[in-house]
Design a protein around this motif. Sequence first.
Motif, short mmCIF file in Angstrom:
data_model
loop_
_atom_site.label_atom_id
_atom_site.label_comp_id
_atom_site.label_asym_id
_atom_site.label_seq_id
_atom_site.Cartn_x
_atom_site.Cartn_y
_atom_site.Cartn_z
N MET A 137 0.84 -1.20 0.00
CA MET A 137 0.00 0.00 0.00
C MET A 137 0.88 1.25 0.00
N TYR A 138 0.56 2.19 -0.89
CA TYR A 138 1.30 3.44 -0.93
C TYR A 138 0.97 4.30 0.29
N ALA A 139 1.93 5.17 0.65
CA ALA A 139 1.73 6.03 1.81
C ALA A 139 0.50 6.90 1.66
N ARG A 196 -2.62 4.89 2.41
CA ARG A 196 -2.72 4.64 3.85
C ARG A 196 -3.17 5.90 4.59
N GLN A 197 -2.60 7.03 4.22
CA GLN A 197 -2.97 8.28 4.89
C GLN A 197 -4.42 8.64 4.64
N GLN A 198 -4.90 8.36 3.44
CA GLN A 198 -6.31 8.62 3.14
C GLN A 198 -7.20 7.77 4.04
N ARG A 199 -6.82 6.52 4.23
CA ARG A 199 -7.62 5.63 5.09
C ARG A 199 -7.55 6.06 6.54
N VAL A 200 -6.41 6.60 6.95
CA VAL A 200 -6.28 7.10 8.32
C VAL A 200 -7.25 8.26 8.55
N PHE A 232 -2.33 -1.79 9.64
CA PHE A 232 -1.69 -1.64 8.34
C PHE A 232 -0.40 -2.45 8.23
N GLY A 233 0.03 -3.09 9.32
CA GLY A 233 1.23 -3.89 9.27
C GLY A 233 2.49 -3.09 9.07
N VAL A 234 2.56 -1.91 9.70
CA VAL A 234 3.73 -1.05 9.61
C VAL A 234 4.18 -0.69 11.02
N THR A 235 5.30 0.00 11.12
CA THR A 235 5.81 0.37 12.43
C THR A 235 5.06 1.59 12.97
N THR A 236 5.12 1.77 14.27
CA THR A 236 4.51 2.96 14.87
C THR A 236 5.18 4.23 14.37
N GLU A 237 6.48 4.14 14.06
CA GLU A 237 7.18 5.32 13.52
C GLU A 237 6.60 5.73 12.17
N THR A 238 6.24 4.74 11.34
CA THR A 238 5.63 5.05 10.04
C THR A 238 4.29 5.76 10.23
N ILE A 239 3.49 5.26 11.17
CA ILE A 239 2.20 5.89 11.43
C ILE A 239 2.39 7.31 11.96
N ARG A 240 3.37 7.51 12.84
CA ARG A 240 3.62 8.86 13.35
C ARG A 240 4.01 9.81 12.23
N ARG A 241 4.79 9.30 11.28
CA ARG A 241 5.15 10.14 10.12
C ARG A 241 3.90 10.48 9.30
N ASP A 242 3.02 9.47 9.13
CA ASP A 242 1.76 9.72 8.41
C ASP A 242 0.95 10.81 9.10
N LEU A 243 0.86 10.74 10.42
CA LEU A 243 0.07 11.71 11.16
C LEU A 243 0.69 13.10 11.08
N THR A 244 2.00 13.15 11.04
CA THR A 244 2.69 14.44 10.89
C THR A 244 2.36 15.06 9.54
N VAL A 245 2.37 14.23 8.49
CA VAL A 245 2.03 14.72 7.15
C VAL A 245 0.59 15.22 7.12
N LEU A 246 -0.32 14.47 7.71
CA LEU A 246 -1.73 14.84 7.70
C LEU A 246 -2.00 16.08 8.54
N GLU A 247 -1.24 16.24 9.61
CA GLU A 247 -1.38 17.46 10.40
C GLU A 247 -0.87 18.65 9.61
N ARG A 248 0.23 18.45 8.86
CA ARG A 248 0.78 19.53 8.03
C ARG A 248 -0.23 19.93 6.94
N HIS A 249 -1.02 18.96 6.46
CA HIS A 249 -2.04 19.24 5.46
C HIS A 249 -3.29 19.88 6.08
N GLY A 250 -3.34 19.90 7.39
CA GLY A 250 -4.45 20.57 8.06
C GLY A 250 -5.70 19.76 8.25
N VAL A 251 -5.62 18.42 8.11
CA VAL A 251 -6.83 17.60 8.24
C VAL A 251 -6.91 16.86 9.57
#
Length: 253
Positions: A1-3, A6-10, A29-48
């Motif tokens: 799954m592309y990042a 995954r971020q859209q599903r989050v 999603f079968g990924v590390t917690t660090e990957t999820i934290r990076r996803d959340l950082t990206v989504l916070e930067r996008h303002g959602v």
Amino acid sequence: MYAEERQQRVVERARADGRVEVTELAAEFGVTTETIRRDLTVLERHGVLRRVHGGAIPVERLGFEPALAARDAVMTAEKERIAKAALAELPVEGAVLIDAGTTTARLAEVWPADRELTVVTNALPIASSLATRPNTAVLMAGGKVRGRTMAAVDDWALRSLADTYVDVAFIATNGVSAERGLTTPDTGEAAVKRAMIAAARRVVVLADHTKFGNDCLARFGSLSDVDVLITDAGLDEDAAAELSAAGPRVVRA
């Protein structure tokens, strides 16, 4: 799954449940917690999303509204498909209303040059996009401009819309549900959207699937006010059938 997927599903999970947890998402999603934290950082930067201890909360639940640029950067392919499907609802000639929003702005981008149309809008970016198009006359519904959405709101906009009657209104929304109808975070924008619905013979709502089940502060219409609801294929068939039963014809682009 592309990042991005995954971020859209989050985001969808956060809006549906009101909160997401890092550890639960990592396991799902079968990924590390660090990957999820990076996803959340990206989504916070996008303002959602807004980061909180152990997870994140959708900004709508905190009373925030993402800025225009942040909203414009997400679900771009879906918004483009919705806009192209909306072209089928344009009259050959006449007058239309276009509400402020990132999906309605995509409609302005694919606007046809072969029709004699008058457009009334409260959105500065949409007015700017359409003003130079051949065969299109643009009228601005004046008022106080909200910097967050670049939409004109309040009494001046409402007075001009009270004297307006168009063939079709293309309406944007932050939230759609069978229970609450159409909702948005700002009461001023809700009042303008309500006036646009009243000013149109037909109402077409443009909303990507992440808006469904997402109830915001201010209600501006019910599904029975809507003739056509155009979304993307991310909305499942059962949800589409539930919405259709409440009034509108549902199109999944």
